[in-house]
Design a protein around this motif. Structure first.
Motif, PDB file in Angstrom:
ATOM      1  N   ASP A  12       0.827  -1.210   0.000  1.00 60.02           N
ATOM      2  CA  ASP A  12       0.000   0.000   0.000  1.00 60.02           C
ATOM      3  C   ASP A  12       0.860   1.258   0.000  1.00 60.02           C
ATOM      4  O   ASP A  12       0.510   2.252  -0.626  1.00 60.02           O
ATOM      5  N   GLY A 128      -5.075   1.361  -2.867  1.00 59.24           N
ATOM      6  CA  GLY A 128      -4.469   0.834  -1.654  1.00 59.24           C
ATOM      7  C   GLY A 128      -5.096   1.439  -0.412  1.00 59.24           C
ATOM      8  O   GLY A 128      -5.970   2.291  -0.471  1.00 59.24           O
ATOM      9  N   ARG A 129      -4.631   0.999   0.737  1.00 54.39           N
ATOM     10  CA  ARG A 129      -5.243   1.423   1.995  1.00 54.39           C
ATOM     11  C   ARG A 129      -4.954   2.871   2.343  1.00 54.39           C
ATOM     12  O   ARG A 129      -5.640   3.441   3.174  1.00 54.39           O
TER      13      ARG A 129
END
Length: 152
Positions: A12, A128-129
């Protein structure tokens, strides 16, 4: 080499760095088209290159690069931005760089190929996070009631 699962945030973090770097490149190119050249100059340039519907292509290229770059940096609507920018790069490849070989110093397509592929990567993986998409969609998932299974 340490396995990535010991450091689950690394992929991420890589997506974040990539999104920011590629996003800045597209914001710069979109901003240049908007302010330095303007739509009419970009459209004239596109017409000279043989790009169909040069006026529409100029508007598309300018705003997709500018807003798509901002979206990549913020991590919002990353799959949409990734696809739209990849299509922009496909047009640049097809109409401008394809016949000039691989190397960019000769006007070739290596630069647009890499940028298009990376944007397609973002489209397929998401932001992504560490993105607004993750923040917004995780809230939705966390607030959504779970469905009960119905047995027959």
């Amino acid at each position: 080499m340490l396995p990535l699962r010991r450091f689950p945030a690394l992929p991420d973090a890589g997506l974040l760095v990539g999104r920011i770097v590629v996003g800045v490149i597209f914001v710069a190119h979109g901003w240049q088209k908007l302010t330095d050249q303007g739509h009419s100059a970009v459209a004239q340039s596109f017409e000279h290159l043989g790009i169909p519907m040069p006026g529409l292509a100029a508007v598309y290229g300018t705003w997709v690069e500018l807003l798509g770059g901002i979206a990549l940096i913020a991590g919002v609507l990353v799959p949409v931005a990734g696809v739209l920018i990849a299509l922009d790069m496909a047009g640049a490849f097809w109409y401008v760089h394809m016949d000039k070989g691989l190397f960019s110093q000769e006007g070739g397509y290596e630069y647009v190929l890499v940028l298009g592929a990376v944007c397609l990567l973002f489209a397929l993986t998401g932001g992504g996070r560490f993105s607004l998409d993750a923040l917004l969609f995780e809230r939705r998932r966390a607030g959504a009631p779970e469905r009960e299974s119905v047995s027959a």
